[in-house]
Motif scaffolding. Structure first.
Motif, mmCIF file in Angstrom:
data_model
loop_
_atom_site.group_PDB
_atom_site.id
_atom_site.type_symbol
_atom_site.label_atom_id
_atom_site.label_comp_id
_atom_site.label_asym_id
_atom_site.label_seq_id
_atom_site.Cartn_x
_atom_site.Cartn_y
_atom_site.Cartn_z
ATOM 1 N N ASN A 1 7.041 -9.814 -10.480
ATOM 2 C CA ASN A 1 7.999 -8.840 -9.964
ATOM 3 C C ASN A 1 8.801 -9.397 -8.797
ATOM 4 O O ASN A 1 9.978 -9.127 -8.663
ATOM 5 C CB ASN A 1 7.258 -7.562 -9.566
ATOM 6 C CG ASN A 1 8.135 -6.347 -9.604
ATOM 7 O OD1 ASN A 1 9.171 -6.331 -10.257
ATOM 8 N ND2 ASN A 1 7.729 -5.328 -8.891
ATOM 9 N N SER A 2 8.176 -10.216 -7.926
ATOM 10 C CA SER A 2 8.873 -10.754 -6.764
ATOM 11 C C SER A 2 9.878 -11.836 -7.152
ATOM 12 O O SER A 2 10.754 -12.169 -6.368
ATOM 13 C CB SER A 2 7.884 -11.298 -5.738
ATOM 14 O OG SER A 2 7.163 -12.375 -6.272
ATOM 15 N N ASP A 3 9.750 -12.394 -8.357
ATOM 16 C CA ASP A 3 10.692 -13.409 -8.828
ATOM 17 C C ASP A 3 11.875 -12.803 -9.582
ATOM 18 O O ASP A 3 12.732 -13.523 -10.065
ATOM 19 C CB ASP A 3 9.985 -14.413 -9.742
ATOM 20 C CG ASP A 3 9.064 -15.333 -8.973
ATOM 21 O OD1 ASP A 3 9.248 -15.495 -7.759
ATOM 22 O OD2 ASP A 3 8.150 -15.891 -9.604
ATOM 23 N N THR A 4 11.912 -11.489 -9.687
ATOM 24 C CA THR A 4 12.972 -10.810 -10.416
ATOM 25 C C THR A 4 14.278 -10.878 -9.630
ATOM 26 O O THR A 4 14.282 -10.709 -8.414
ATOM 27 C CB THR A 4 12.594 -9.334 -10.643
ATOM 28 O OG1 THR A 4 11.360 -9.289 -11.344
ATOM 29 C CG2 THR A 4 13.658 -8.601 -11.438
ATOM 30 N N TYR A 5 15.366 -11.111 -10.338
ATOM 31 C CA TYR A 5 16.693 -11.107 -9.726
ATOM 32 C C TYR A 5 17.401 -9.821 -10.124
ATOM 33 O O TYR A 5 17.440 -9.461 -11.293
ATOM 34 C CB TYR A 5 17.502 -12.331 -10.174
ATOM 35 C CG TYR A 5 16.956 -13.607 -9.566
ATOM 36 C CD1 TYR A 5 17.467 -14.090 -8.374
ATOM 37 C CD2 TYR A 5 15.920 -14.299 -10.165
ATOM 38 C CE1 TYR A 5 16.969 -15.248 -7.797
ATOM 39 C CE2 TYR A 5 15.405 -15.454 -9.598
ATOM 40 C CZ TYR A 5 15.929 -15.923 -8.416
ATOM 41 O OH TYR A 5 15.426 -17.058 -7.841
ATOM 42 N N LEU A 6 17.970 -9.151 -9.133
ATOM 43 C CA LEU A 6 18.613 -7.860 -9.349
ATOM 44 C C LEU A 6 20.122 -7.986 -9.208
ATOM 45 O O LEU A 6 20.617 -8.759 -8.385
ATOM 46 C CB LEU A 6 18.098 -6.837 -8.327
ATOM 47 C CG LEU A 6 16.585 -6.621 -8.306
ATOM 48 C CD1 LEU A 6 16.200 -5.762 -7.111
ATOM 49 C CD2 LEU A 6 16.137 -5.974 -9.603
ATOM 50 N N LYS A 7 20.838 -7.201 -9.989
ATOM 51 C CA LYS A 7 22.290 -7.135 -9.890
ATOM 52 C C LYS A 7 22.668 -6.256 -8.708
ATOM 53 O O LYS A 7 21.884 -5.439 -8.231
ATOM 54 C CB LYS A 7 22.887 -6.560 -11.173
ATOM 55 C CG LYS A 7 22.672 -7.437 -12.385
ATOM 56 C CD LYS A 7 23.272 -6.796 -13.614
ATOM 57 C CE LYS A 7 23.041 -7.656 -14.850
ATOM 58 N NZ LYS A 7 23.617 -7.048 -16.050
ATOM 59 N N GLU A 8 23.890 -6.422 -8.261
ATOM 60 C CA GLU A 8 24.421 -5.675 -7.117
ATOM 61 C C GLU A 8 24.236 -4.167 -7.272
ATOM 62 O O GLU A 8 23.777 -3.492 -6.345
ATOM 63 C CB GLU A 8 25.909 -6.020 -6.978
ATOM 64 C CG GLU A 8 26.640 -5.355 -5.875
ATOM 65 C CD GLU A 8 28.092 -5.748 -5.870
ATOM 66 O OE1 GLU A 8 28.549 -6.220 -4.827
ATOM 67 O OE2 GLU A 8 28.775 -5.581 -6.909
ATOM 68 N N GLY A 9 24.549 -3.634 -8.425
ATOM 69 C CA GLY A 9 24.418 -2.197 -8.667
ATOM 70 C C GLY A 9 22.976 -1.731 -8.602
ATOM 71 O O GLY A 9 22.689 -0.627 -8.119
ATOM 72 N N GLN A 10 22.059 -2.576 -9.081
ATOM 73 C CA GLN A 10 20.638 -2.227 -9.034
ATOM 74 C C GLN A 10 20.150 -2.151 -7.586
ATOM 75 O O GLN A 10 19.379 -1.258 -7.227
ATOM 76 C CB GLN A 10 19.807 -3.264 -9.801
ATOM 77 C CG GLN A 10 20.045 -3.269 -11.291
ATOM 78 C CD GLN A 10 19.328 -4.423 -11.966
ATOM 79 O OE1 GLN A 10 19.597 -5.589 -11.680
ATOM 80 N NE2 GLN A 10 18.398 -4.092 -12.855
#
Length: 81
Positions: A7-16
């Protein structure tokens, strides 16, 4: 075979990230321009935030009183809220 990404390696988009923080996307854009926001990755024209970086930045914003809020570097900036 790929191992699942933690979970800590997840990359999120700006909107997220905006939705997660309850902030307008414009606030994140302003922070990227002026500083004071979470670290981000620029990949071509895309922007991504690593969940671990976001959680670390958010933890650094923890305050026990409104008097302690002045210690944050982005205090007083127009955040489009």
């Amino acid at each position: 075979m790929h191992s699942p990404t933690s979970n800590s390696d997840t990359y999120l988009k700006e909107g997220q990230v905006a939705e997660l923080l309850g902030l307008p996307v414009r606030t994140l854009q302003s922070w990227r321009l002026r500083g004071g926001g979470p670290e981000f990755y620029k990949i071509g024209r895309s922007v991504r935030y690593k969940r671990a970086d976001l959680e670390e930045w958010l933890a650094s914003r923890k305050a026990s009183s409104t008097a302690s809020v002045g210690a944050f570097p982005d205090q007083g900036r127009n955040c489009h809220e």
